[in-house]
Design an enzyme around this catalytic site. Structure first.
Site, PDB file in Angstrom:
ATOM      1  N   HIS A 118      -1.636 -10.775  -0.814  1.00 48.00           N
ATOM      2  CA  HIS A 118      -0.821 -10.621  -2.031  1.00 48.00           C
ATOM      3  C   HIS A 118      -1.498  -9.719  -3.061  1.00 48.00           C
ATOM      4  O   HIS A 118      -1.605 -10.055  -4.239  1.00 48.00           O
ATOM      5  CB  HIS A 118      -0.446 -11.989  -2.623  1.00 48.00           C
ATOM      6  CG  HIS A 118       0.618 -12.662  -1.838  1.00 48.00           C
ATOM      7  ND1 HIS A 118       0.377 -13.261  -0.628  1.00 48.00           N
ATOM      8  CD2 HIS A 118       1.945 -12.789  -2.066  1.00 48.00           C
ATOM      9  CE1 HIS A 118       1.502 -13.747  -0.147  1.00 48.00           C
ATOM     10  NE2 HIS A 118       2.473 -13.471  -0.990  1.00 48.00           N
ATOM     11  N   HIS A 145       0.857  -1.184   0.000  1.00 43.09           N
ATOM     12  CA  HIS A 145       0.000   0.000   0.000  1.00 43.09           C
ATOM     13  C   HIS A 145       0.895   1.237   0.000  1.00 43.09           C
ATOM     14  O   HIS A 145       2.121   1.136  -0.001  1.00 43.09           O
ATOM     15  CB  HIS A 145      -0.964   0.000   1.196  1.00 43.09           C
ATOM     16  CG  HIS A 145      -0.329   0.300   2.516  1.00 43.09           C
ATOM     17  ND1 HIS A 145      -1.013   0.836   3.572  1.00 43.09           N
ATOM     18  CD2 HIS A 145       0.939   0.137   2.964  1.00 43.09           C
ATOM     19  CE1 HIS A 145      -0.208   0.997   4.601  1.00 43.09           C
ATOM     20  NE2 HIS A 145       0.981   0.573   4.275  1.00 43.09           N
ATOM     21  N   HIS A 152       4.996   0.299  -0.449  1.00 47.16           N
ATOM     22  CA  HIS A 152       5.747  -0.581   0.447  1.00 47.16           C
ATOM     23  C   HIS A 152       4.806  -1.680   0.940  1.00 47.16           C
ATOM     24  O   HIS A 152       3.593  -1.582   0.771  1.00 47.16           O
ATOM     25  CB  HIS A 152       6.340   0.204   1.624  1.00 47.16           C
ATOM     26  CG  HIS A 152       5.320   0.849   2.502  1.00 47.16           C
ATOM     27  ND1 HIS A 152       4.612   1.983   2.121  1.00 47.16           N
ATOM     28  CD2 HIS A 152       4.862   0.517   3.730  1.00 47.16           C
ATOM     29  CE1 HIS A 152       3.771   2.318   3.097  1.00 47.16           C
ATOM     30  NE2 HIS A 152       3.905   1.441   4.082  1.00 47.16           N
ATOM     31  N   HIS A 197       3.610  -4.896   3.837  1.00 47.91           N
ATOM     32  CA  HIS A 197       3.512  -5.317   5.230  1.00 47.91           C
ATOM     33  C   HIS A 197       3.040  -6.754   5.299  1.00 47.91           C
ATOM     34  O   HIS A 197       2.348  -7.230   4.406  1.00 47.91           O
ATOM     35  CB  HIS A 197       2.482  -4.478   6.006  1.00 47.91           C
ATOM     36  CG  HIS A 197       2.854  -3.065   6.196  1.00 47.91           C
ATOM     37  ND1 HIS A 197       3.822  -2.657   7.071  1.00 47.91           N
ATOM     38  CD2 HIS A 197       2.371  -1.932   5.620  1.00 47.91           C
ATOM     39  CE1 HIS A 197       3.918  -1.339   7.036  1.00 47.91           C
ATOM     40  NE2 HIS A 197       3.048  -0.879   6.156  1.00 47.91           N
ATOM     41  N   GLU A 230       0.478  -3.576  11.742  1.00 50.98           N
ATOM     42  CA  GLU A 230       1.189  -3.264  10.506  1.00 50.98           C
ATOM     43  C   GLU A 230       2.587  -3.865  10.558  1.00 50.98           C
ATOM     44  O   GLU A 230       3.136  -4.268   9.548  1.00 50.98           O
ATOM     45  CB  GLU A 230       1.302  -1.742  10.370  1.00 50.98           C
ATOM     46  CG  GLU A 230       0.786  -1.230   9.086  1.00 50.98           C
ATOM     47  CD  GLU A 230       0.991   0.265   8.953  1.00 50.98           C
ATOM     48  OE1 GLU A 230       0.069   0.892   8.435  1.00 50.98           O
ATOM     49  OE2 GLU A 230       2.043   0.801   9.328  1.00 50.98           O
ATOM     50  N   CYS A 259       6.109   6.627   3.783  1.00 52.18           N
ATOM     51  CA  CYS A 259       4.901   5.850   3.475  1.00 52.18           C
ATOM     52  C   CYS A 259       4.146   6.354   2.246  1.00 52.18           C
ATOM     53  O   CYS A 259       3.144   5.757   1.847  1.00 52.18           O
ATOM     54  CB  CYS A 259       3.983   5.790   4.679  1.00 52.18           C
ATOM     55  SG  CYS A 259       4.688   4.849   6.048  1.00 52.18           S
TER      56      CYS A 259
END
Length: 143
Positions: free
Chosen positions: A73, A16, A29, A31, A131, A25
């Site tokens: 994914h 995201h 990137h 998580h 996160e 952010c």
């Protein structure tokens, strides 16, 4: 007032970014998100199959897994934050995109999973979304 609480968790991996954000952010990137759901009841069931339970753990786990697997994914994008031609190019490349109506923060995902599991018929006490292993946000019933 005392109540019983049942908790389960599931994980998903996704990417995201934050639109209109100054900082790291703002770039794409990923998580490994962990979603914890706590449901509650003031008494236990009495039917033969689930006597002594709030709900069958297997059903709760399956229902949560179905919801988190939707995002696994994928690239999570807040609706309207990328140009349509960018979205079209990513789809053409075969990327699995999940558009959401909110900025994809841990706080907003906590409320999202609280609401989704509530609509599935559970009395949700709290939803927590990690996160990272050390950073999470929770949303709970304020009553």
């Amino acid at each position: 007032e005392f109540m019983y609480i049942l908790k389960t968790e599931e994980c998903f991996d996704s990417a995201h970014f934050f639109f209109f954000y100054k900082g790291k952010c703002s770039n794409i990137h990923g998580h490994r998100w962990k979603v914890e759901i706590q449901i509650c009841a003031d008494k236990l069931r009495e039917d033969a199959q689930t006597r002594g339970m709030i709900v069958d753990f297997g059903k709760l786990k399956d229902d949560l897994k179905k919801e988190v697997d939707y995002f696994d994914h994928t690239m999570i994008i807040e609706e309207g934050t990328l140009k349509e031609k960018t979205m079209d190019a990513m789809r053409e490349e075969g990327f699995l995109i999940r558009e959401v109506k909110f900025r994809p923060t841990a706080e907003n995902f906590a409320k999202y999973f609280y609401d989704v599991m509530s609509r599935a018929g559970y009395t949700v006490n709290m939803a927590t979304v990690y996160e990272t292993p050390n950073n999470c946000a929770s949303y709970r019933n304020g009553e």
